[in-house]
Design a protein around this motif. Structure first.
Motif, PDB file in Angstrom:
ATOM      1  N   ASP A 178       0.860  -1.180   0.000  1.00  0.00           N
ATOM      2  CA  ASP A 178       0.000   0.000   0.000  1.00  0.00           C
ATOM      3  C   ASP A 178       0.899   1.233   0.000  1.00  0.00           C
ATOM      4  O   ASP A 178       1.913   1.268   0.693  1.00  0.00           O
TER       5      ASP A 178
ATOM      6  N   GLU B  20       0.745   2.945  -5.241  1.00  0.00           N
ATOM      7  CA  GLU B  20      -0.237   3.116  -6.310  1.00  0.00           C
ATOM      8  C   GLU B  20       0.265   3.991  -7.454  1.00  0.00           C
ATOM      9  O   GLU B  20       0.015   3.686  -8.626  1.00  0.00           O
TER      10      GLU B  20
ATOM     11  N   ILE C  37      -6.576  -9.062 -10.960  1.00  0.00           N
ATOM     12  CA  ILE C  37      -6.833  -7.921 -10.071  1.00  0.00           C
ATOM     13  C   ILE C  37      -8.229  -8.030  -9.470  1.00  0.00           C
ATOM     14  O   ILE C  37      -8.432  -7.752  -8.284  1.00  0.00           O
ATOM     15  N   ASP C  38      -9.186  -8.430 -10.287  1.00  0.00           N
ATOM     16  CA  ASP C  38     -10.573  -8.514  -9.829  1.00  0.00           C
ATOM     17  C   ASP C  38     -10.862  -9.768  -9.014  1.00  0.00           C
ATOM     18  O   ASP C  38     -11.944  -9.886  -8.434  1.00  0.00           O
TER      19      ASP C  38
ATOM     20  N   PRO D 160      -8.348 -11.466  -6.560  1.00  0.00           N
ATOM     21  CA  PRO D 160      -7.072 -11.727  -5.889  1.00  0.00           C
ATOM     22  C   PRO D 160      -7.066 -13.058  -5.147  1.00  0.00           C
ATOM     23  O   PRO D 160      -8.074 -13.471  -4.578  1.00  0.00           O
TER      24      PRO D 160
ATOM     25  N   GLU E  38      -3.354 -10.443  -2.638  1.00  0.00           N
ATOM     26  CA  GLU E  38      -4.375  -9.445  -2.287  1.00  0.00           C
ATOM     27  C   GLU E  38      -3.834  -8.013  -2.285  1.00  0.00           C
ATOM     28  O   GLU E  38      -4.437  -7.121  -2.887  1.00  0.00           O
ATOM     29  N   THR E  39      -2.703  -7.770  -1.625  1.00  0.00           N
ATOM     30  CA  THR E  39      -2.168  -6.400  -1.563  1.00  0.00           C
ATOM     31  C   THR E  39      -1.795  -5.896  -2.946  1.00  0.00           C
ATOM     32  O   THR E  39      -2.117  -4.758  -3.303  1.00  0.00           O
TER      33      THR E  39
ATOM     34  N   ALA F 191      -3.042  -6.849  -5.786  1.00  0.00           N
ATOM     35  CA  ALA F 191      -4.288  -6.609  -6.519  1.00  0.00           C
ATOM     36  C   ALA F 191      -4.905  -5.272  -6.108  1.00  0.00           C
ATOM     37  O   ALA F 191      -5.368  -4.508  -6.958  1.00  0.00           O
ATOM     38  N   ARG F 192      -4.905  -4.986  -4.827  1.00  0.00           N
ATOM     39  CA  ARG F 192      -5.475  -3.722  -4.337  1.00  0.00           C
ATOM     40  C   ARG F 192      -4.692  -2.521  -4.899  1.00  0.00           C
ATOM     41  O   ARG F 192      -5.277  -1.547  -5.383  1.00  0.00           O
TER      42      ARG F 192
ATOM     43  N   ARG G 201      -5.432  -2.311  -8.603  1.00  0.00           N
ATOM     44  CA  ARG G 201      -6.819  -1.898  -8.844  1.00  0.00           C
ATOM     45  C   ARG G 201      -6.898  -0.375  -8.762  1.00  0.00           C
ATOM     46  O   ARG G 201      -7.512   0.284  -9.608  1.00  0.00           O
ATOM     47  N   GLU G 202      -6.251   0.200  -7.754  1.00  0.00           N
ATOM     48  CA  GLU G 202      -6.232   1.662  -7.636  1.00  0.00           C
ATOM     49  C   GLU G 202      -5.452   2.290  -8.773  1.00  0.00           C
ATOM     50  O   GLU G 202      -5.851   3.325  -9.315  1.00  0.00           O
TER      51      GLU G 202
END
Length: 144
Positions: free
Chosen positions: A46, A49, A71-72, A74, A131-132, A134-135, A138-139
């Motif tokens: 995080d 981005e 990405i959609d 994860p 997951e991280t 992908a998040r 995604r952003e």
């Protein structure tokens, strides 16, 4: 680096081997790969981005479709054939080449590839995204 489209006739029963060899050549034989391999990388976290958006902007439309699936979703593992189908690729054998350049773009940015993969004993590979990561992507995708 300049690129050129090249058309090559490949026997039908050798397509998988061709794409695998081509992906290895891109990864191991190019100047860019040699530069990238000497750079240490870190995981996507995080706060990455903006960097991820810069990397994302370098992906082809087809590569983005492959990564959109991960990405959609994860953490979900996709076999080569299913991922290719969901991304609208003609064949699963296109995946190795499709993810090769995004991997290099990540490495040049000092980051690990945005996807994970492992080979299956039955042939093909599984692909997924943490997951991280992908998040973050995604952003980044939403910023583009």
């Amino acid at each position: 680096m300049n690129s050129q489209n090249v058309t090559v006739l490949v026997p039908s029963d050798r397509i998988a081997a061709f794409y695998a060899a081509f992906a290895r050549w891109l990864e191991d034989g190019s100047e860019m790969a040699q530069e990238a391999s000497s750079v240490s990388t870190s995981v996507w976290t995080d706060g990455d981005e903006t960097l991820a958006a810069e990397v994302w902007s370098k992906f082809t439309v087809a590569a983005r479709k492959v990564f959109d699936v991960m990405i959609d979703n994860p953490g979900k593992h996709y076999g080569s054939e299913r991922l290719a189908e969901l991304a609208g690729l003609e064949t699963m054998y296109m995946l190795a080449g499709m993810v090769s350049w995004p991997k290099k773009h990540c490495e040049r940015a000092g980051k690990e590839p945005l996807f994970r993969t492992h080979s299956l004993s039955t042939g093909g590979s599984n692909y997924w995204m943490e997951e991280t990561t992908a998040r973050v992507f995604r952003e980044a995708r939403d910023m583009a």
